[in-house]
Structures are given as C-alpha cells and as structure tokens.
Design a protein around this motif. Structure first.
Motif, PDB file in Angstrom:
ATOM      1  N   LEU A  46       1.173  63.891  52.628  1.00  0.00           N
ATOM      2  CA  LEU A  46       0.937  62.856  52.952  1.00  0.00           C
ATOM      3  C   LEU A  46      -0.809  62.086  53.479  1.00  0.00           C
ATOM      4  N   GLU A  47      -0.354  60.654  52.523  1.00  0.00           N
ATOM      5  CA  GLU A  47      -1.652  60.010  52.441  1.00  0.00           C
ATOM      6  C   GLU A  47      -1.702  58.772  52.923  1.00  0.00           C
ATOM      7  N   THR A  48      -2.901  58.444  53.991  1.00  0.00           N
ATOM      8  CA  THR A  48      -2.933  56.341  54.414  1.00  0.00           C
ATOM      9  C   THR A  48      -3.756  56.287  54.409  1.00  0.00           C
ATOM     10  N   VAL A  53      -2.165  64.221  55.887  1.00  0.00           N
ATOM     11  CA  VAL A  53      -1.257  66.164  56.530  1.00  0.00           C
ATOM     12  C   VAL A  53      -1.149  66.315  55.755  1.00  0.00           C
ATOM     13  N   GLY A  54      -0.666  67.780  55.171  1.00  0.00           N
ATOM     14  CA  GLY A  54       0.408  68.523  55.152  1.00  0.00           C
ATOM     15  C   GLY A  54       1.684  68.579  55.919  1.00  0.00           C
ATOM     16  N   ALA A 178      -1.046  71.294  61.715  1.00  0.00           N
ATOM     17  CA  ALA A 178      -2.261  70.958  62.587  1.00  0.00           C
ATOM     18  C   ALA A 178      -3.859  71.068  61.829  1.00  0.00           C
ATOM     19  N   ALA A 179      -4.039  72.174  61.477  1.00  0.00           N
ATOM     20  CA  ALA A 179      -4.739  72.570  60.735  1.00  0.00           C
ATOM     21  C   ALA A 179      -5.698  71.440  59.318  1.00  0.00           C
ATOM     22  N   SER A 180      -4.184  70.768  58.832  1.00  0.00           N
ATOM     23  CA  SER A 180      -4.614  69.912  57.427  1.00  0.00           C
ATOM     24  C   SER A 180      -4.562  68.992  57.532  1.00  0.00           C
ATOM     25  N   LEU A 181      -4.853  68.099  58.642  1.00  0.00           N
ATOM     26  CA  LEU A 181      -5.192  66.595  59.510  1.00  0.00           C
ATOM     27  C   LEU A 181      -6.677  66.948  58.722  1.00  0.00           C
TER      28      LEU A 181
END
Length: 185
Positions: A46-48, A53-54, A178-181
């Motif tokens: 998900l990209e904004t 974040v994955g 959480a680590a993907s953020l």
C-alpha cells in the motif's frame, strides 16, 4: 463468538471506538511487494504520498470521524482473515493542537486502544523507533483467548497504528507487517 467475528470485533473496537459513521472507499494506488515468505506476509504494498506498508492483500479503506474530537478523522486500511485481521489506522491531528510529549502521547494511545478492546489486558509494551520517529510496540490479551498486537508511531501531528488482532496470535506476521512501514515525508 465465531473466530472471524472476534478478529473483526477486536479491530472495530480498537480502531473505531469513539468514532462516528464513515464511508468505505477503494484503496489508493499500490504496487506489488516482493513475494511473501508466509501466507500473511507483505504480499501487497500500500503506497500513499505519506507512507507505504505491506499487507497480506488489497485492503478495505474506511474513513471515520472521531466523535470525541470534532474535525479529526481516522483513515483505516484493513484486511480481515478467518482467524485474524491486520489494519493500519492513520489519524492526523490539527497543527494547532498541542499533543504533548511523544512518549506520553503514545502511552495514551496504547491505553486507549487496549481499553477499547473487549477484555483487553496489556501484556507488554516497549519503546521503538520507525524511520527516526518515536514508536511503541504492545501486546494485549483479549476476550476468548485472542491477541492484539500493535505498533504505534507518532510522526509530528500524525499517529499511525499498525494492528494485528484475532483469535490466533501471529507474532512473526505482525513483526513483518510492522517492519514494512516506511514514512515518506
């Protein structure tokens, strides 16, 4: 309560307690993440403009006004599975709102989230950082043997909540989530 219903109820309680109605919309543009190592790993990126974040799959997006804080809304991106759910909640506070010391803000968010989850009892809480911003990791037990894990991140006037909740505890998947953020601003 059915297992899937427990996961949905835990997310609803934690993310939307004190919130009014909102409308579900399509998720923003995304890109495929690298192949996951487990079934719930970050298969969907998900990209904004502000963060990426994955997630395990394309999320449902929802925007809810926070009843206790007029003019402030929470945007959530969530994926529900049969025994657990994951979600990212983003709350932007007005620039003129004095939030206070970051540790106190994160601890208040932690206590509010755990207090809003049915049967929530804080099991552990530890400070962390994400891209240099203050964060807090927490684990809570919930009704019917469920587990609620969250990473709370304060980025100026924005609070991110990355949550994994349900009847099945999935610590490795939560840690990968959480680590993907990545904070992009």
């Amino acid at each position: 309560m059915r297992r899937g219903a427990l996961a949905a109820a835990l997310l609803a309680a934690a993310l939307l307690a004190g919130c009014g109605g909102g409308a579900t919309t399509d998720a923003p543009p995304t890109a495929e993440a690298p192949a996951p190592t487990t079934e719930s790993a970050t298969a969907y990126l998900l990209e904004t403009p502000e963060f990426s974040v994955g997630l395990p799959e394309a999320p449902t997006q929802d925007v809810q006004e926070i009843a206790d804080l007029p003019g402030i809304a929470a945007t959530t991106y969530s994926v529900a599975r049969p025994t657990y759910a994951v979600a990212v909640a983003v709350i932007d506070y007005p620039a003129d709102l004095q939030l206070g010391e970051p540790t106190a803000v994160l601890e208040g968010a932690r206590d509010g989230a755990v207090g809003n989850v049915p049967g929530g009892v804080l099991q552990s809480s530890a400070p962390a950082t994400v891209d240099g911003r203050p964060a807090l990791d927490l684990v809570a037990s919930v009704e019917q043997g469920g587990t609620y894990r969250a990473r709370l991140v304060l980025d100026g006037q924005r609070l991110y909540q990355l949550i994994t909740a349900g009847s099945e505890d999935r610590p490795a998947e939560h840690d990968a989530f959480a680590a993907s953020l990545r904070l992009l601003t």
